[in-house]
Scaffold this motif. Structure first.
Motif, PDB file in Angstrom:
ATOM      1  N   ILE A   1       0.843  -1.060  -0.269  1.00 32.15           N
ATOM      2  CA  ILE A   1      -0.125   0.140   0.153  1.00 32.15           C
ATOM      3  C   ILE A   1       0.960   1.327   0.067  1.00 32.15           C
ATOM      4  CG2 ILE A   1      -0.278  -0.094   2.594  1.00 32.15           C
ATOM      5  CD1 ILE A   1      -2.974   1.112   2.123  1.00 32.15           C
ATOM      6  N   PRO A   2       0.705   2.226  -1.087  1.00 37.13           N
ATOM      7  CA  PRO A   2       1.685   3.150  -1.191  1.00 37.13           C
ATOM      8  C   PRO A   2       1.130   4.305  -0.361  1.00 37.13           C
ATOM      9  CG  PRO A   2       0.416   2.904  -2.990  1.00 37.13           C
ATOM     10  CD  PRO A   2      -0.175   2.016  -2.085  1.00 37.13           C
ATOM     11  N   SER A   3       1.661   5.376  -0.123  1.00 37.43           N
ATOM     12  CA  SER A   3       1.298   6.626   0.543  1.00 37.43           C
ATOM     13  C   SER A   3       0.273   7.130  -0.430  1.00 37.43           C
ATOM     14  CB  SER A   3       2.400   7.531   0.695  1.00 37.43           C
ATOM     15  OG  SER A   3       2.868   8.161  -0.323  1.00 37.43           O
ATOM     16  N   VAL A   4       0.246   7.022  -1.750  1.00 41.00           N
ATOM     17  CA  VAL A   4      -0.845   7.672  -2.551  1.00 41.00           C
ATOM     18  C   VAL A   4      -0.748   6.669  -3.669  1.00 41.00           C
ATOM     19  CG1 VAL A   4      -1.258   9.445  -4.197  1.00 41.00           C
ATOM     20  CG2 VAL A   4      -0.258  10.114  -2.314  1.00 41.00           C
ATOM     21  N   GLY A   5      -1.927   6.307  -4.137  1.00 40.32           N
ATOM     22  CA  GLY A   5      -2.009   5.456  -5.209  1.00 40.32           C
ATOM     23  C   GLY A   5      -2.964   4.046  -4.720  1.00 40.32           C
ATOM     24  N   SER A   6      -2.436   2.975  -5.558  1.00 40.02           N
ATOM     25  CA  SER A   6      -3.481   1.891  -5.562  1.00 40.02           C
ATOM     26  C   SER A   6      -2.699   0.790  -4.704  1.00 40.02           C
ATOM     27  CB  SER A   6      -3.918   1.277  -6.792  1.00 40.02           C
ATOM     28  OG  SER A   6      -4.520   2.070  -7.646  1.00 40.02           O
TER      29      SER A   6
END
Length: 115
Positions: free
Chosen positions: A51-56
């Motif tokens: 799980i990224p900080s932003v994104g999928s």
């Protein structure tokens, strides 16, 4: 000093659920990706989810639709909700934080699924 501490593993029956968590200290989780890996006896460590900080989010094919990775940046934790568990999910599960300069691993938490 960066530390990753996993918790929540245990013994569960076929089809059951578990939630494991990774408490992160020494680094701000908000801006970086968090990952889960697992290693079964006699096998190589394998990617489970990220799980990224932003994104999928991303999942291994073997857990897609059954596992859900999440993060709570306020608590600096990452979690993995595991549903419909199968004997082949039995493994030590590791939290992983990759950065541009190094890679951090937790000590692992054992998940055992009985049939």
């Amino acid at each position: 000093q960066v530390q990753l501490v996993e918790s929540g593993g245990g013994l569960v029956q076929l089809g059951g659920s578990l939630r494991i968590s990774c408490e992160v200290s020494g680094i701000i989780l908000r801006f970086i990706v968090a990952e889960w890996y697992r290693q079964a006896p006699g096998q190589q460590r394998e990617f489970v989810a990220s799980i990224p900080s932003v994104g999928s989010t991303k999942y291994a094919d073997s857990v897609q639709g059954r596992f859900t990775i999440s993060r709570d940046d306020a608590k600096n934790t990452a979690s993995l909700q595991m549903n419909d568990l199968r004997p082949e999910d039995t493994a030590v599960y590791y939290c992983h934080i990759p950065t541009s300069y190094t890679s951090y691993w937790g000590q692992g938490t054992q998940v055992t699924v009985s049939s």
